[in-house]
Design an enzyme around this catalytic site. Sequence first.
Site, PDB file in Angstrom:
ATOM      1  N   GLU A   1      21.267 -23.761  34.323  1.00 15.42           N
ATOM      2  CA  GLU A   1      22.648 -23.340  34.547  1.00 15.42           C
ATOM      3  C   GLU A   1      22.724 -21.816  34.597  1.00 15.42           C
ATOM      4  O   GLU A   1      22.218 -21.135  33.691  1.00 15.42           O
ATOM      5  CB  GLU A   1      23.542 -23.867  33.411  1.00 15.42           C
ATOM      6  CG  GLU A   1      23.654 -25.386  33.420  1.00 15.42           C
ATOM      7  CD  GLU A   1      24.027 -25.981  32.057  1.00 15.42           C
ATOM      8  OE1 GLU A   1      24.414 -25.232  31.156  1.00 15.42           O
ATOM      9  OE2 GLU A   1      23.904 -27.214  31.909  1.00 15.42           O
TER      10      GLU A   1
ATOM     11  N   LEU B   1      26.344 -28.693  35.672  1.00 13.59           N
ATOM     12  CA  LEU B   1      26.359 -28.615  34.207  1.00 13.59           C
ATOM     13  C   LEU B   1      25.874 -29.927  33.592  1.00 13.59           C
ATOM     14  O   LEU B   1      26.668 -30.739  33.114  1.00 13.59           O
ATOM     15  CB  LEU B   1      27.784 -28.293  33.739  1.00 13.59           C
ATOM     16  CG  LEU B   1      27.899 -27.570  32.403  1.00 13.59           C
ATOM     17  CD1 LEU B   1      29.323 -27.092  32.191  1.00 13.59           C
ATOM     18  CD2 LEU B   1      27.438 -28.378  31.235  1.00 13.59           C
ATOM     19  N   SER B   2      24.571 -30.120  33.631  1.00 14.85           N
ATOM     20  CA  SER B   2      24.035 -31.353  33.061  1.00 14.85           C
ATOM     21  C   SER B   2      22.609 -31.124  32.603  1.00 14.85           C
ATOM     22  O   SER B   2      21.685 -31.005  33.413  1.00 14.85           O
ATOM     23  CB  SER B   2      24.073 -32.481  34.099  1.00 14.85           C
ATOM     24  OG  SER B   2      23.290 -33.570  33.649  1.00 14.85           O
ATOM     25  N   GLU B   3      22.432 -31.074  31.319  1.00 14.44           N
ATOM     26  CA  GLU B   3      21.082 -30.925  30.777  1.00 14.44           C
ATOM     27  C   GLU B   3      20.261 -32.177  31.050  1.00 14.44           C
ATOM     28  O   GLU B   3      19.045 -32.098  31.250  1.00 14.44           O
ATOM     29  CB  GLU B   3      21.143 -30.620  29.284  1.00 14.44           C
ATOM     30  CG  GLU B   3      21.618 -29.211  28.948  1.00 14.44           C
ATOM     31  CD  GLU B   3      23.108 -29.006  29.136  1.00 14.44           C
ATOM     32  OE1 GLU B   3      23.841 -30.019  29.260  1.00 14.44           O
ATOM     33  OE2 GLU B   3      23.555 -27.845  29.189  1.00 14.44           O
TER      34      GLU B   3
ATOM     35  N   GLN C   1      20.565 -23.374  28.338  1.00 15.50           N
ATOM     36  CA  GLN C   1      21.263 -22.118  28.065  1.00 15.50           C
ATOM     37  C   GLN C   1      21.208 -21.702  26.591  1.00 15.50           C
ATOM     38  O   GLN C   1      21.049 -20.519  26.284  1.00 15.50           O
ATOM     39  CB  GLN C   1      22.700 -22.219  28.558  1.00 15.50           C
ATOM     40  CG  GLN C   1      23.287 -20.899  28.950  1.00 15.50           C
ATOM     41  CD  GLN C   1      24.491 -21.075  29.862  1.00 15.50           C
ATOM     42  OE1 GLN C   1      25.564 -21.403  29.415  1.00 15.50           O
ATOM     43  NE2 GLN C   1      24.290 -20.865  31.147  1.00 15.50           N
ATOM     44  N   PHE C   2      21.350 -22.667  25.721  1.00 17.89           N
ATOM     45  CA  PHE C   2      21.168 -22.455  24.278  1.00 17.89           C
ATOM     46  C   PHE C   2      20.481 -23.713  23.757  1.00 17.89           C
ATOM     47  O   PHE C   2      20.806 -24.810  24.211  1.00 17.89           O
ATOM     48  CB  PHE C   2      22.510 -22.303  23.553  1.00 17.89           C
ATOM     49  CG  PHE C   2      23.199 -20.977  23.739  1.00 17.89           C
ATOM     50  CD1 PHE C   2      23.121 -19.981  22.770  1.00 17.89           C
ATOM     51  CD2 PHE C   2      23.934 -20.723  24.889  1.00 17.89           C
ATOM     52  CE1 PHE C   2      23.762 -18.764  22.941  1.00 17.89           C
ATOM     53  CE2 PHE C   2      24.581 -19.500  25.066  1.00 17.89           C
ATOM     54  CZ  PHE C   2      24.499 -18.520  24.094  1.00 17.89           C
TER      55      PHE C   2
ATOM     56  N   ASP D   1      21.177 -25.201  21.265  1.00 19.00           N
ATOM     57  CA  ASP D   1      22.280 -26.048  20.800  1.00 19.00           C
ATOM     58  C   ASP D   1      22.774 -27.012  21.880  1.00 19.00           C
ATOM     59  O   ASP D   1      23.471 -27.974  21.562  1.00 19.00           O
ATOM     60  CB  ASP D   1      23.449 -25.168  20.359  1.00 19.00           C
ATOM     61  CG  ASP D   1      23.009 -24.019  19.467  1.00 19.00           C
ATOM     62  OD1 ASP D   1      23.288 -24.066  18.276  1.00 19.00           O
ATOM     63  OD2 ASP D   1      22.355 -23.074  19.976  1.00 19.00           O
TER      64      ASP D   1
ATOM     65  N   ILE E   1      20.785 -28.603  24.135  1.00 19.57           N
ATOM     66  CA  ILE E   1      19.663 -29.363  24.678  1.00 19.57           C
ATOM     67  C   ILE E   1      19.849 -30.870  24.480  1.00 19.57           C
ATOM     68  O   ILE E   1      19.184 -31.672  25.123  1.00 19.57           O
ATOM     69  CB  ILE E   1      18.339 -28.892  24.019  1.00 19.57           C
ATOM     70  CG1 ILE E   1      17.153 -29.147  24.951  1.00 19.57           C
ATOM     71  CG2 ILE E   1      18.120 -29.561  22.657  1.00 19.57           C
ATOM     72  CD1 ILE E   1      15.868 -28.434  24.525  1.00 19.57           C
TER      73      ILE E   1
ATOM     74  N   PRO F   1      22.036 -33.263  25.267  1.00 19.85           N
ATOM     75  CA  PRO F   1      22.251 -34.209  26.377  1.00 19.85           C
ATOM     76  C   PRO F   1      20.936 -34.542  27.097  1.00 19.85           C
ATOM     77  O   PRO F   1      20.859 -35.549  27.793  1.00 19.85           O
ATOM     78  CB  PRO F   1      23.223 -33.458  27.300  1.00 19.85           C
ATOM     79  CG  PRO F   1      23.942 -32.508  26.397  1.00 19.85           C
ATOM     80  CD  PRO F   1      22.903 -32.087  25.376  1.00 19.85           C
TER      81      PRO F   1
ATOM     82  N   HIS G   1      25.816 -21.803  18.664  1.00 20.19           N
ATOM     83  CA  HIS G   1      25.049 -20.817  19.433  1.00 20.19           C
ATOM     84  C   HIS G   1      24.024 -20.150  18.517  1.00 20.19           C
ATOM     85  O   HIS G   1      23.696 -18.986  18.690  1.00 20.19           O
ATOM     86  CB  HIS G   1      25.964 -19.751  20.046  1.00 20.19           C
ATOM     87  CG  HIS G   1      26.934 -20.274  21.058  1.00 20.19           C
ATOM     88  ND1 HIS G   1      28.104 -20.892  20.715  1.00 20.19           N
ATOM     89  CD2 HIS G   1      26.897 -20.298  22.421  1.00 20.19           C
ATOM     90  CE1 HIS G   1      28.762 -21.259  21.809  1.00 20.19           C
ATOM     91  NE2 HIS G   1      28.053 -20.918  22.860  1.00 20.19           N
TER      92      HIS G   1
HETATM   93  C1  LIG Z   1      26.233 -29.067  26.989  1.00 24.09           C
HETATM   94  C2  LIG Z   1      26.504 -27.636  27.285  1.00 24.09           C
HETATM   95  N1  LIG Z   1      25.772 -27.004  28.213  1.00 24.09           N
HETATM   96  C3  LIG Z   1      25.985 -25.705  28.480  1.00 24.09           C
HETATM   97  C4  LIG Z   1      26.946 -24.998  27.824  1.00 24.09           C
HETATM   98  C5  LIG Z   1      27.182 -23.515  28.136  1.00 24.09           C
HETATM   99  N2  LIG Z   1      28.488 -23.374  28.783  1.00 24.09           N
HETATM  100  C6  LIG Z   1      29.575 -23.027  28.077  1.00 24.09           C
HETATM  101  S1  LIG Z   1      30.967 -23.090  29.003  1.00 24.09           S
HETATM  102  C7  LIG Z   1      30.100 -23.548  30.388  1.00 24.09           C
HETATM  103  C8  LIG Z   1      30.834 -23.795  31.667  1.00 24.09           C
HETATM  104  C9  LIG Z   1      31.953 -24.772  31.496  1.00 24.09           C
HETATM  105  O1  LIG Z   1      32.612 -24.938  32.714  1.00 24.09           O
HETATM  106  P1  LIG Z   1      33.927 -25.808  32.833  1.00 24.09           P
HETATM  107  O2  LIG Z   1      33.685 -27.168  32.288  1.00 24.09           O
HETATM  108  O3  LIG Z   1      34.396 -25.714  34.230  1.00 24.09           O
HETATM  109  O4  LIG Z   1      34.967 -25.120  31.838  1.00 24.09           O
HETATM  110  P2  LIG Z   1      35.584 -23.652  31.930  1.00 24.09           P
HETATM  111  O5  LIG Z   1      34.704 -22.765  31.097  1.00 24.09           O
HETATM  112  O6  LIG Z   1      35.637 -23.258  33.346  1.00 24.09           O
HETATM  113  O7  LIG Z   1      36.933 -23.800  31.312  1.00 24.09           O
HETATM  114  C10 LIG Z   1      28.746 -23.645  30.106  1.00 24.09           C
HETATM  115  C11 LIG Z   1      27.712 -23.993  31.082  1.00 24.09           C
HETATM  116  C12 LIG Z   1      27.694 -25.702  26.864  1.00 24.09           C
HETATM  117  N3  LIG Z   1      28.660 -25.096  26.157  1.00 24.09           N
HETATM  118  N4  LIG Z   1      27.450 -27.010  26.615  1.00 24.09           N
END
Ligand SMILES: Cc1ncc(C[n+]2csc(CCOP(=O)(O)OP(=O)(O)O)c2C)c(N)n1
Lengths: 325, 325, 358, 358
Positions: free
Chosen positions: A29, A58-60, A82-83, A85, A87, A89, A129
Amino acid sequence: MSSLTLVQAINRGLAEAMRTDPDVVVLGEDVGTNGGVFRATEGLFKEFGAERVVDTPLSETGIIGSAIGLALYGLKPVAEIQFLDFIYPAFDQIVSEMAKMRYRSGGQFPCHVVVRTPYGGGIRGGIYHSQSTEAYFCHTAGLKVVVPSTPADAKGLLLTAIHDEDPVVFLEPKRIYRSVTGEVPDGDHRVPFGVARTVREGTDVSLFAYGAMVPAAEEAAAVLEKEGVSAELLDLRTLSPLDESAVIASVEKTGRAVIVHEAARFCGFGAELAALLAEKALYSLKAPVARVTGFDTPFPYALEQLYLPNTEKIVAAARAAVRAA
Amino acid sequence: MSSLTLVQAINRGLAEAMRTDPDVVVLGEDVGTNGGVFRATEGLFKEFGAERVVDTPLSETGIIGSAIGLALYGLKPVAEIQFLDFIYPAFDQIVSEMAKMRYRSGGQFPCHVVVRTPYGGGIRGGIYHSQSTEAYFCHTAGLKVVVPSTPADAKGLLLTAIHDEDPVVFLEPKRIYRSVTGEVPDGDHRVPFGVARTVREGTDVSLFAYGAMVPAAEEAAAVLEKEGVSAELLDLRTLSPLDESAVIASVEKTGRAVIVHEAARFCGFGAELAALLAEKALYSLKAPVARVTGFDTPFPYALEQLYLPNTEKIVAAARAAVRAA
Amino acid sequence: MAESSVTPARAPPESVELPVPQVENALRTMVLARVLDERAIALQRQGRIGFYAPHSGQEAALVGSALALRPPDWVFPAYRELSVALVRGVPLQAIVDQLWGNVNDLSKGRQMPNHFAFRQVHFVSASSPIGTQITQAVGAAMGMQRRKESAVTIAYFGDGATSSNDFHAGLNFAGVFRTPTVFFCQNNQWAISLPRARQTQSTTLAEKAEAYGFAGVVVDGNDLRAVYSAVSDARRKAVEGGGPTLIEAQVYRLGPHSTSDDPHRYRSDREVEEARRGDPVHRVEEELRSCGALDQAGIDRIWEEARSRVAQAVTAAESAGSPPSASLFEDVFATLTPRLREESEAAGTLPPEEGRSR
Amino acid sequence: MAESSVTPARAPPESVELPVPQVENALRTMVLARVLDERAIALQRQGRIGFYAPHSGQEAALVGSALALRPPDWVFPAYRELSVALVRGVPLQAIVDQLWGNVNDLSKGRQMPNHFAFRQVHFVSASSPIGTQITQAVGAAMGMQRRKESAVTIAYFGDGATSSNDFHAGLNFAGVFRTPTVFFCQNNQWAISLPRARQTQSTTLAEKAEAYGFAGVVVDGNDLRAVYSAVSDARRKAVEGGGPTLIEAQVYRLGPHSTSDDPHRYRSDREVEEARRGDPVHRVEEELRSCGALDQAGIDRIWEEARSRVAQAVTAAESAGSPPSASLFEDVFATLTPRLREESEAAGTLPPEEGRSR
Ligand SMILES: Cc1ncc(C[n+]2csc(CCOP(=O)(O)OP(=O)(O)O)c2C)c(N)n1
Ligand SMILES: Cc1ncc(C[n+]2csc(CCOP(=O)(O)OP(=O)(O)O)c2C)c(N)n1
Ligand SMILES: [Mg+2]
Ligand SMILES: [Mg+2]
C-alpha cells in the site's frame, strides 16, 4: 561506503536488488507514487515503473496472497505491510501458506517471499502503530525472522533475505529509521542469517537485544561500565534461525543474562532465550535470568514511556543480576 | 453427576449456559442442524432454535467480528471455530479487536466473547487439522487462554468462560474428545481460572502439561513410579492467566522440571514456563529444564507419531533430569 | 512425468466444440476418477487410508475445465481436483501414493489425502484452509503479466469459498490488475452442511464478479461441453489481455463432504436422488452412445479398465513404505538449520543429509 | 453525558425533509467540526498533540447521517467521525480530551487521537485496522434482532475499506441474516495515496451490495439533505425488517490523509481546488443564506462561537494532566491478574486498586 540512515539503507537495498535482478518486484500500500509512508520505497516507482513497484488495493490478504503466487511462479516479491500492526488480515496467508508451502509440497514449491514491515514503539503511535509481535512469527515453523539494528545490517540482511530461498519476515525498527546513521557498503552487500553481532564484549553480564533496543542496551552498557560492570552486548539480528551458540557462549562466560525486547513479556521472544539458557546453560547461570520487556498490557498511548524498556530499566536489571551473585 | 466424554461435557456445558441465560448464543460453521463436525453442539439447534444456534457462512472473520458485535451489544456469544487451524482469517479480529477492546476504550466496552475450538494432533489430521498454536494467544495481552483435559474441567471451565467478563480462547483437545470419560457434576458447575490442578503429587521431578498431554504425562508418571522416581504432575488448565505460584512451588519442591506440549518448541508456551523458572526458581533447579514438545517443523501427516510427544519421550526426559543431579 | 494414454497433458486445439475423440478421452478420465472416488471411500472405511473427500458429481466440471487449459497454465486447486491432475498428465499412481502419504508421494507424506502438489504440471500444492489459493492464483497471473507469458492461472474453489477473505481480495486484485485468471467456482450446493442459499444472498455466485468490475458466467457443470467452452472462452479472453472471468459451474456434491461427514444430518435422500439424474458421467456416456461413438460394451470396458488400473495403483501404494523418519525435518527450509539438525538427531532419526534437502 | 445546545442527541422526527432549524443546527456542528479540524492540525504541527486525521470535506456526510439516527442506534465508527459523536451529544470537551489522551479522556489515554469511544451514546471504540468495525456492526445488529429492539447499527468506513476482509464478511452476513445495518461508506476518493479508481474496478462502490443480495445507494455526500434522507430511508427499511443497505456518500478528502501525510506527492493542487468548490459547509451556509434563515453576520457568529468553544476546550484539555501511571495496568482484564499486579508494582506505579479496575 555511504553514510545513511536505516531507512535509507533499506531503500538502497531494495534499489540494488531491483537493479541486479529483474525478478524482484515490490508491492504494497502506498509504495508507488507516494514512496511508502516511511519513504522506504522512495524513487523506486520512478526508476522501475508500475509493473515492478505495485500499489495495491487496501488488502493485506491480497498483498501476501499475491506475493506468494508471484513467488511460486518464480519471481522474487518483496511485500510491504505498512505497519506490523496491520499484518493480521494476512496472517492466514503467512502462517498457513507462506510458512508451510515448501514443507507441505515435499519441497516442490519453495515460497521465497520477503515481507518487510516497520514495527515497534517510541513514535507516539499508540496501540496500533507500535506493536512488536515477532514471537508469533518466530513460533511459526518455516519462517525466518530478521531484525536489523544498524543501517549496514539493514541493507545487508535485506539483500540476504531477498535472495534467500525461504520466506522471511523482515521487521524494521521504525523508531530508529532516521535516528541512527552509519556507514553502509555500496553494491551487493550481504549479511548472513543466523549470526549474532557482538556489539561489545564483556565479562560480568550478557545483554541480549535486537532492533531499537540495541541502542538502548548500548547506552546501558556504557553506564554499567562507569559503575565497573563489564557488560557484553549481543545484537541477535536474526531471531529465527537464532544464533544459539553465541547466546550460550556468552552466558557461559558471564554467568548472567539480561534479555531486552519491547514486546509483552508473557510468551515473548525473551522466553525462548531464557528457556534456552535454562536448558543448555543452567550450570553457568550465577543469577536469575532477567527479562526487560514491555508489560503484559496492550501497547499504550499516553503512558508509552512508562511501558517501553529503556536504558535505566536495563541498567537496573543488570545491576540486580550482578548483585545476585 | 453423570459419566460423560469430554465432548459430551462441553455439550452439556453449552446447554446449561443456554438454559439459564437467554443472552448466550452459539454461532459458527455447521453448528446448527449438523450439530458441529465433532458434535459439540448436538441437540442445541433443536432445543434453542436458529436464533440462538446460528449456522454462519464460511467466514471466520465474520464469525468473530459478529461475535464481538454481539458481545459489545450485551449478549454472550460462544463462537465455534471448526479447527484451531482455521482461526487465522479471524486473527485480526481476535488480536486487534477482541483482546484490546476493553483496554483501548478505557474500560467502556468489555468484550466477553468465548471462542471455542478443537486443537491438537493425534487424529491423523495432518498439517491443517492438528496444530497447537496456543502461544500466539497467550502472548496476546487481553486474552484468557483455557485448555481442559478432563470432562469435569471441560464443563466447569467452559461455564466459567461463558460467564467471565473477558474474552476467552477455549482450546479443546480433540484427540481426547471421546477417549476420556469421567464424572461431571450436573448443573452450573464452575472451575475457576488461574488455578492449576495437581494431578498427582511427587518429590523428584515436576511434570507440567495441559490438554491431551495430561493423560500421556499421567502414564509417564506411573512408569516413573515403577522405576522409583516420584513425579509430580500439574495440569495447568488455564495458560493465561497462569498459576505461576503453583508452577514455582512445585519446582521448589522437586528441583526438576519437564514441560510437555504438542506445539513446536521454539517460542512455544513451554518457553514461558522455562523462563519463569529461570527467573524465579533458578536456585531450586537441580537439573536443566526439559521441554518435551513437537518439533520445529510444520505438523506432519505420515510421521505424526514421530512428531508428537508421548509417554516414552516424557519418561526419558524425566529420567535424564533425575540423573543429571 | 510419464503416462497416460487416456489423459493427455495437451488440450485439443482451442475451440468451443470438443471433438468426439476428446469426449471419449474425457469419459475415460471421468470414469477413472469416479472409480477411484468409490474405491477411496471404501479404503477409508477399512482404515487403509486416513481420509478422503470425494468429487463424485463434479467430474464434468473438473475434466471439462482442465481440457480447456494449456501446459503453461498454472492450476491452483482446492481438494476435489484430482481429475484435473489426471488431465494434466499426472500418473494415477502419483495420486494414489498421495492418498497413502507413502515414500513415493511427491509431497513426502506431508499432507492428508486429497491435498496434492504436482510441480511439473503446474498443479500447485493444495491446502485445507478454504480460499487461500485464490489470491495466490492472482499473484501468479501477475507474474505471467510481468514475464509476458501467454498463459493463465485457474483457481478452483467451492460455493463456500466465495465467503472467504481471499475470494474478495483475489477477485478485487484481479479486477484492478486485469490479471489473466480464471476463477472456477464449483457450486456443488453445499459447504459441509450449509446450503448454497444460506451461504450468501446473491442470486448467483457468478454475479459477484460485477462487484470487481468484470464478468461472471453461470454454466451447467454437468455439461462437459458447456464447461469446456466456458473455460476456453475465459482463457482466450485472459491471454488476449481481457482480464479475469468468474465461472460458476453448477453441480451437485453426490457424496458426503468427506469421509468424516454424515450428510443425512442435513439433507434428504430425495434431494440426492434427484441430483443423481444429472450425473455427469452418465450424461457423457449417453452422448457417446447416442452418437454411436461407443456402445455399451465399449463403455463397460472403460469401467473395467478403470477398475483394474485403480486396483493396481492401490496395491502398489499400499505396499510402499512410509517416508523415512529423517524426512520429517526436511523442507522446513531449503537447508537444515542447526536447531532442526539437533532435533533430528535427538529424535533418533537417521542423520539427515547434509546441506540441501531433496 | 451533559450538553450540548447545538447538537441534540435526538434526531428530528423521521422525515426525508430536514426542517430549516435542524439545518441551522447541523451547520453549527459542521462549523464546529471544521474549526476543530483546522485547529487540531495546527496543534499537531506545534507538537502539542501527537497526530490528527482531518475530516474536512466530509462534514455533510457525517452530520447528515448522524441526524438520521435515533438514541438506541449503535455507531461503529472509523477515525474521521467526531462530528457524529457531536451530533449524538458528546461534549466537545470529551473529544478534545481524547486528542490529548489526558486524565479526563474517557478512554484513559489509551489510543492515538481520533480513535474515540463514547459508551453512553453507543459510539463504539474506534480502531486503526481498516474495516474491522463492519462485521462488529453486523453482530450488534444480530443482537438487536435477538432482543427485538427497534434500532439499527451504522458502520462508517472509507472507500479503501471496501477492499477489507471485514467488508466482505460483514456485508455477506448482513445479507444472509437480513440484519438492521446501515453501511455508510464515505468515498472520499483516496485511501492515503491510492485513488478510488485503483481501489477497485467496480463502477460505483454502492453496487457491491448486490453481490450480497441487497441494495446499494449512491448519494452526493456534499448534500446534507440528500445524505439525511438516504440514511433515514435505510434506517426505516432496516427497523421494518427490510434488511441492510449500503450507502456510498461521494465526498472529497480536502486535507491530507493525516498529519503524517503529504498529499502533494500523489495528487494535484488543481484537483483539490476543484473539489473545494463543493465544500459542504459553504453549501449549507449558502442554503441558509438564500432561504433567508441566516445572514452573513449570523454565519460569522457561528464561526466565532465555534472558535471560542474550541479554544476553550483546547485550553482545558492541555492543562489536564496525564492519566496516572497505575492506569497502565487497568482494563487489560476486568480485574487485575497476579502477573499484572506484579508488573505494576515492579514499574513503581502506585499500587493499583484492588480488584476491579474502573
Ligand atoms: C488493515 C490496515 N491496513 C493498512 C492501514 C494503514 N492505513 C490507514 S488509513 C489507510 C487508508 C484508508 O482509506 P479509506 O478506507 O478510504 O479511509 P480514509 O482514510 O480515506 O477515510 C491505510 C492504508 C490500516 N490502518 N489498516
Ligand atoms: C478457513 C476454513 N474454515 C473452515 C474450514 C472447514 N471446512 C472444510 S471444507 C468446508 C466447506 C467448504 O465448502 P465449499 O467451499 O463449498 O467446498 P466443497 O467442500 O463443497 O467442495 C469447511 C467449512 C476450512 N477448511 N477452512
Ligand atoms: Mg460446496
Ligand atoms: Mg478514502
